[in-house]
Design a protein around this motif. Structure first.
Motif, PDB file in Angstrom:
ATOM      1  N   TYR A  97       4.166   0.367   8.949  1.00  0.00           N
ATOM      2  CA  TYR A  97       2.952   0.229   8.142  1.00  0.00           C
ATOM      3  C   TYR A  97       1.951   1.317   8.545  1.00  0.00           C
ATOM      4  O   TYR A  97       1.868   1.690   9.715  1.00  0.00           O
ATOM      5  N   THR A 183       4.745   1.260   4.384  1.00  0.00           N
ATOM      6  CA  THR A 183       3.825   0.560   3.493  1.00  0.00           C
ATOM      7  C   THR A 183       2.403   0.949   3.900  1.00  0.00           C
ATOM      8  O   THR A 183       2.074   0.919   5.085  1.00  0.00           O
ATOM      9  N   VAL A 198      -2.994  -2.821  -1.383  1.00  0.00           N
ATOM     10  CA  VAL A 198      -1.709  -2.139  -1.177  1.00  0.00           C
ATOM     11  C   VAL A 198      -1.753  -0.800  -1.915  1.00  0.00           C
ATOM     12  O   VAL A 198      -1.792  -0.763  -3.144  1.00  0.00           O
ATOM     13  N   GLN A 201       3.827   0.485  -1.591  1.00  0.00           N
ATOM     14  CA  GLN A 201       4.831  -0.456  -1.089  1.00  0.00           C
ATOM     15  C   GLN A 201       5.991   0.339  -0.519  1.00  0.00           C
ATOM     16  O   GLN A 201       6.644   1.106  -1.227  1.00  0.00           O
TER      17      GLN A 201
END
Length: 211
Positions: A97, A183, A198, A201
């Motif tokens: 992430y 992500t 977000v 993705q």
């Protein structure tokens, strides 16, 4: 000509990574493996190396650069993090992430987003990169290694050697990386009671974060 450090993916050799860390300390730009692809990295406070990375990638100052940290204890020096944000960060790190957060004054203006004053941060799981961070003793500034004019990140160290060995100072090779990107989550809305956004993705599952 770039130095080439071939290290074991599970038991990286400290001797080789100490040499890589010394190149960083001297202003070097290195290609290193991450949880997603290879990345270009340098010292956070080295303007010359940061400028070299931008030229190599052909990106401007509006392109988010990322701080790669060895653990969450380093984040508070470089980003403003409240309790809600920290709980989410704790769930997601280490892992694939990248988080966008408001930068502190410790982050030079030239590497934060010029309008938003934000910075991307991530905590990897890749063992050779974690050891390099520990030997360096500070976070590294990074951007995904994508050749100019291309869309896909490079994940094979031999390809990187062929294309960049005359433009960077070293390559750390612990094998091929996954091709899927991290992500990317913008956590800045959480500071005013909003929800994370977000932005991309990637390989980090959202369900693991309750999103």
């Amino acid at each position: 000509m770039a130095q080439y450090f071939e290290v074991h993916p599970e038991n990286p050799q400290p001797r080789l990574l100490k040499q890589a860390a010394a190149l960083l300390a001297g202003g070097g730009v290195l290609a290193v493996p991450t949880d997603s692809s290879y990345a270009l990295v340098c010292r956070l406070d080295d303007k010359g190396a940061v400028d070299r990375i931008r030229r190599l990638r052909q990106i401007d100052d509006k392109h988010h650069l990322t701080l790669i940290c060895s653990d969450l204890s380093e984040l508070s020096s470089y980003a403003h993090v409240d309790n809600r944000q920290y709980r989410l960060l704790k769930l997601a790190t280490p892992g694939p992430y990248t988080f966008i957060l408001d930068a502190t004054k410790e982050v030079p203006r030239r590497v934060s987003h010029p309008q938003r004053k934000t910075i991307g941060l991530r905590v990897p799981t890749r063992k050779s990169l974690l050891m390099l961070l520990q030997l360096h003793g500070a976070p590294l500034l990074a951007t995904t290694l994508i050749a100019p004019g291309e869309e896909d990140a490079l994940n094979d160290p031999q390809d990187i050697r062929e294309q960049f060995e005359r433009q960077i100072d070293a390559i750390v090779d612990d094998g091929a990386c996954p091709r899927e990107s991290t992500t990317v989550l913008d956590l800045t809305p959480m500071a005013t009671g909003g929800d994370p956004v977000v932005l991309r993705q990637g390989s980090g599952p959202l369900t693991a974060l309750g999103l």
